[in-house]
Write an enzyme that holds these catalytic residues in place. Structure first.
Site, short mmCIF file in Angstrom:
data_model
loop_
_atom_site.label_atom_id
_atom_site.label_comp_id
_atom_site.label_asym_id
_atom_site.label_seq_id
_atom_site.Cartn_x
_atom_site.Cartn_y
_atom_site.Cartn_z
N ARG A 91 8.05 -2.68 2.83
CA ARG A 91 8.09 -2.81 4.12
C ARG A 91 8.58 -4.44 4.28
NH1 ARG A 91 3.30 1.07 6.70
NH2 ARG A 91 3.58 2.49 5.03
N SER B 27 6.55 3.63 8.59
CA SER B 27 5.29 4.54 8.92
C SER B 27 4.95 4.10 10.21
CB SER B 27 4.28 4.45 7.95
OG SER B 27 3.09 5.25 8.37
N HIS B 28 3.62 3.50 10.49
CA HIS B 28 3.35 3.01 11.77
C HIS B 28 3.76 2.16 12.21
CE1 HIS B 28 0.64 1.32 8.83
NE2 HIS B 28 0.35 0.53 9.71
N ASP C 62 2.09 9.73 13.63
CA ASP C 62 2.72 8.31 13.56
C ASP C 62 4.12 8.36 13.08
OD1 ASP C 62 2.73 9.14 10.96
OD2 ASP C 62 2.32 6.96 10.18
N ASP D 127 2.70 11.30 8.85
CA ASP D 127 1.43 11.42 7.79
C ASP D 127 0.19 11.19 8.47
OD1 ASP D 127 1.98 8.88 7.84
OD2 ASP D 127 2.18 8.68 5.78
N ARG D 128 0.14 10.48 9.93
CA ARG D 128 -1.07 10.33 10.20
C ARG D 128 -1.37 11.04 11.39
NH1 ARG D 128 -2.52 3.93 10.33
NH2 ARG D 128 -1.50 3.35 8.65
N THR E 52 0.77 -1.23 0.13
CA THR E 52 -0.10 0.01 -0.18
C THR E 52 0.93 1.23 -0.07
OG1 THR E 52 -1.58 -1.22 1.35
CG2 THR E 52 -1.97 1.11 1.12
N ARG F 130 -8.71 -6.74 7.57
CA ARG F 130 -9.20 -5.53 8.18
C ARG F 130 -10.89 -5.67 7.78
NH1 ARG F 130 -4.81 -2.94 9.43
NH2 ARG F 130 -3.30 -2.24 7.89
N GLU G 281 -8.43 9.16 4.61
CA GLU G 281 -8.60 7.96 4.79
C GLU G 281 -9.21 7.72 6.19
OE1 GLU G 281 -5.93 5.32 2.34
OE2 GLU G 281 -4.55 6.55 3.09
N SER H 99 -7.88 5.62 8.13
CA SER H 99 -6.70 5.09 8.91
C SER H 99 -6.00 6.20 9.47
CB SER H 99 -5.86 4.14 8.09
OG SER H 99 -5.60 4.86 6.83
N ASP I 18 6.26 8.44 10.57
CA ASP I 18 6.73 9.26 9.61
C ASP I 18 6.00 10.65 9.50
OD1 ASP I 18 4.54 7.66 8.56
OD2 ASP I 18 5.07 7.93 6.51
N LYS J 136 -0.54 12.48 2.88
CA LYS J 136 -1.27 12.91 4.22
C LYS J 136 -0.46 13.40 5.12
CE LYS J 136 -1.31 8.21 5.87
NZ LYS J 136 -1.01 7.08 5.13
N LYS K 194 10.17 3.95 0.10
CA LYS K 194 8.99 4.38 -0.39
C LYS K 194 9.55 5.36 -1.36
CE LYS K 194 6.07 7.16 1.62
NZ LYS K 194 4.91 7.78 2.33
C1 VG1 Z 1 -2.72 1.20 5.75
C2 VG1 Z 1 -3.94 2.01 5.97
C3 VG1 Z 1 -4.17 2.80 4.63
C4 VG1 Z 1 -2.86 3.70 4.42
C5 VG1 Z 1 -1.57 2.97 4.58
C6 VG1 Z 1 -0.34 3.75 4.66
O1 VG1 Z 1 -2.66 0.32 4.68
O2 VG1 Z 1 -5.11 1.22 5.84
O3 VG1 Z 1 -5.23 3.46 4.75
O4 VG1 Z 1 -2.68 4.41 3.44
O5 VG1 Z 1 -1.53 2.08 5.80
O6 VG1 Z 1 -0.22 4.39 5.80
P1 VG1 Z 1 -3.16 -1.18 4.77
O7 VG1 Z 1 -2.93 -1.79 3.36
O8 VG1 Z 1 -2.04 -1.85 5.75
O9 VG1 Z 1 -4.67 -1.14 5.21
V1 VG1 Z 1 1.24 4.92 6.48
O10 VG1 Z 1 0.99 5.92 7.70
O11 VG1 Z 1 1.39 3.73 7.19
O12 VG1 Z 1 2.18 5.10 5.47
CO CO Z 2 2.70 6.97 8.20
#
Ligand code: VG1
Ligand code: CO
Length: 541
Positions: free
Chosen positions: A20, A111-112, A275, A279-280, A16, A494, A361, A363, A277, A374, A124
């Site tokens: 990773r 990221s998270h 989070d 962006d959340r 996504t 999910r 989103e 999330s 990086d 984001k 990325k």
């Molecule tokens: C998750 C979230 C998605 C978000 C992605 C990256 O993806 O659901 O909405 O864009 O993380 O966010 P997934 O495929 O695990 O559902 V971040 O802040 O981790 O770059």
């Molecule tokens: Co992030």
């Protein structure tokens, strides 16, 4: 220049949001190099171009940057802009790419996901509009990684990432830049800082939790230095390679310390977190939590209060699993509303074309056309600006919004580290069942549609299929099922649940109460319990 022989790794397909893996996977000889060379091999503009590099400061960030810089020099990049100490949040990277018209950027982050030597690492690639590479680009990179047989690098000493200014590496120049300034300057043009300053100077109490991830320096500059919040408003503000052992995911499960600060007698008026990086965002008010889907709807409804959007916005977009709260706002405002697959890369074309200005989103992701990612702190400043303009508490803003537009109760259930075959079985059997569900009555609700979401980009007409299973009911309720594309261990299922309530006297239930029936339906049709043996989700957000 050194040309090093290598062989492909079969698992370098970006998910996504980038590639990773566990740190130990990235530490294998040639693993990072293969992926980075696949980027250089497929992105011709980088040769002779400008590349931005930074990361969230997690373990392996600095090692990876040294490797990448040498490869960039060997691959003919003219210049690299690198965040000091290797730091650049995801939205700041996007801002820097745009400001300096760079040809692309590399964000080193998972990221998270948790960090540290036993945690996750990620990389990325962002393209010249500042946004995540679209699927056509990530597919080309993956295809290249499957046939790669060598990569290019140079032998050189380590680059000093701590000192601002210019250096050279082979024939490439490197500039170590202040990771905060360009981004903070940009955000200052988005919002009314003087009205936020007045709010902060009043008896308004708030805190921001940087979760020992990248946003600490950004939040300190914006909230404390530029907006005048007292020192210490930013908590956990020092980026650490292991995020202090925490999980840098701002939600009710992982930001407990902050949540507690908004409850009880001395509760803060406002609290927010970001989070790994940056962006959340998570937004909390006194004894209340703003569901991210509601946040997008509320910011959209109030867009004209923000200086940068005083004439209103052209349109808005939400990812498919995000609640439909925003749709009703868009309808009322008479603006376009798009439903895109999960992942920020799907907003890029709409933003570039000026069709949308806000997007989000479920999330914990919210953002605007100021960058192509984001942006956690953008959302925090937007909420501060909103509270200041409305002179109202977060709860009042929520109540008024629901009274006007109705409330979408919303919750997401995550089943983590499920055996991949079992997770696939859950999805396959559910998909097979979908056609038979349409028209059926389940617990008093009629199924009006059930499908596997497919998206045709309105700008370039590219098609992305298999983006999640959706079941819509006649009363606006919805169930969505998809597999995560960011996990690094097994599969994560999910389940997204949503129902609509227009009656103000029923808008103050707990989400759990409001969604009990739907949880029951989801369990029966998904067979998660039967197939995986899991009785309850691991994380509820
Ligand atoms: C998750 C979230 C998605 C978000 C992605 C990256 O993806 O659901 O909405 O864009 O993380 O966010 P997934 O495929 O695990 O559902 V971040 O802040 O981790 O770059
Ligand atoms: Co992030």
């Amino acid at each position: 220049m050194d040309i090093v022989a290598t062989t492909p790794f079969c698992d370098q397909k970006p998910g996504t949001s980038g590639l990773r893996k566990k740190v130990s996977v990235f530490q294998q000889a040639h693993y990072l190099e293969n992926f980075v060379q696949s980027i250089f091999d497929t992105q011709d503009d980088l040769k002779g171009g400008l590349l931005v590099i930074g990361g969230d400061g997690r373990f392996y960030n600095d090692t990876a940057i040294q490797i990448i810089l040498k490869m960039a020099a060997a691959n003919g990049v003219t210049k690299c802009l690198v965040g000091q100490k290797g730091l650049l949040s995801t939205p700041a990277t996007s801002a820097v790419i745009r400001k300096y018209s760079a040809n692309g950027g590399l964000v080193l982050s998972a990221s998270h996901n948790p960090g540290g030597p036993k945690g996750d690492f990620g990389i990325k690639f962002n393209v010249s509009n500042g946004g995540p590479a679209p699927e056509s680009v990530t597919e080309a990179i993956f295809a290249r990684s499957q046939v790669i047989d060598s990569y290019k690098t140079i032998s050189a000493d380590e680059i000093d990432l701590n000192t601002l200014g210019s250096q050279t590496l082979g024939e490439m120049s490197i500039e170590i830049i202040d990771p905060v300034k360009d981004y903070a300057d940009l955000l200052e043009t988005e919002f009314d800082f003087s009205v936020i300053q007045q709010l902060i100077a009043s008896d308004f109490s708030f805190a921001f939790d940087a979760m020992h991830a990248v946003t600490g320096p950004y939040a300190i500059e914006l909230l404390e230095n530029r907006l005048g919040a007292t020192k210490g408003t930013v908590i956990n503000g020092t980026p650490l390679p292991d995020f202090g052992g925490g999980h840098p995911d701002p939600n009710l499960a992982h930001a407990k310390e902050l949540l507690e600060m908004t409850q009880g007698d001395n509760a803060l008026d406002f609290a927010a977190a970001s989070d790994g990086d940056g962006d959340r965002n998570m937004i909390l008010g006194k004894n209340c939590f703003v569901v991210p889907s509601d946040s997008l709807a509320i910011l959209t409804a109030n867009a004209s209060l923000f200086p940068a959007y005083k004439d209103g916005i052209a349109g808005v977009a939400r990812s498919m699993p995000t609640s439909q709260a925003t749709d009703r706002v868009a309808e009322k405002l008479g603006i376009e509303c798009f439903e895109t697959p999960t992942g920020w890369k799907f907003f890029g074309n709409l933003l570039d074309a000026g069709r949308i200005a806000f997007c989000g989103e479920e999330s914990f992701g919210t953002g605007s056309n100021h960058v192509r990612e984001k942006d956690g702190l953008w959302a925090v400043l937007a909420w501060l600006n909103l509270i200041a303009e409305k002179q109202a508490s977060v709860q009042t803003i929520l109540d008024e919004h629901w009274a006007t537009y109705g409330r979408n109760y919303y919750v997401r259930h995550d089943y983590e580290e499920v055996d991949s075959d079992k997770a696939k079985h859950v999805m396959d059997q559910l998909e097979a069942r979908l056609p038979g569900l349409v028209g059926q009555q389940l617990q008093g609700r009629n199924v009006s549609y059930a499908d596997n979401f497919s998206y045709t980009d309105p700008i370039d007409l590219s098609v992305s299929s298999n983006q999640g299973l959706r079941i819509g009911f006649n009363d606006g309720a919805r169930l969505v099922f998809r597999l995560s594309g960011t996990g690094t261990q097994g599969a994560t299922i999910r389940v997204y649940l949503e129902c609509f309530e227009a009656d103000t006297s029923k808008q103050h239930l707990s989400s759990e109460e409001a969604l009990t029936d739907l949880v029951g339906i989801a369990n029966v049709i998904s067979q998660i319990e039967v197939i995986t043996g899991r009785l309850t989700p691991d994380v509820i957000t």
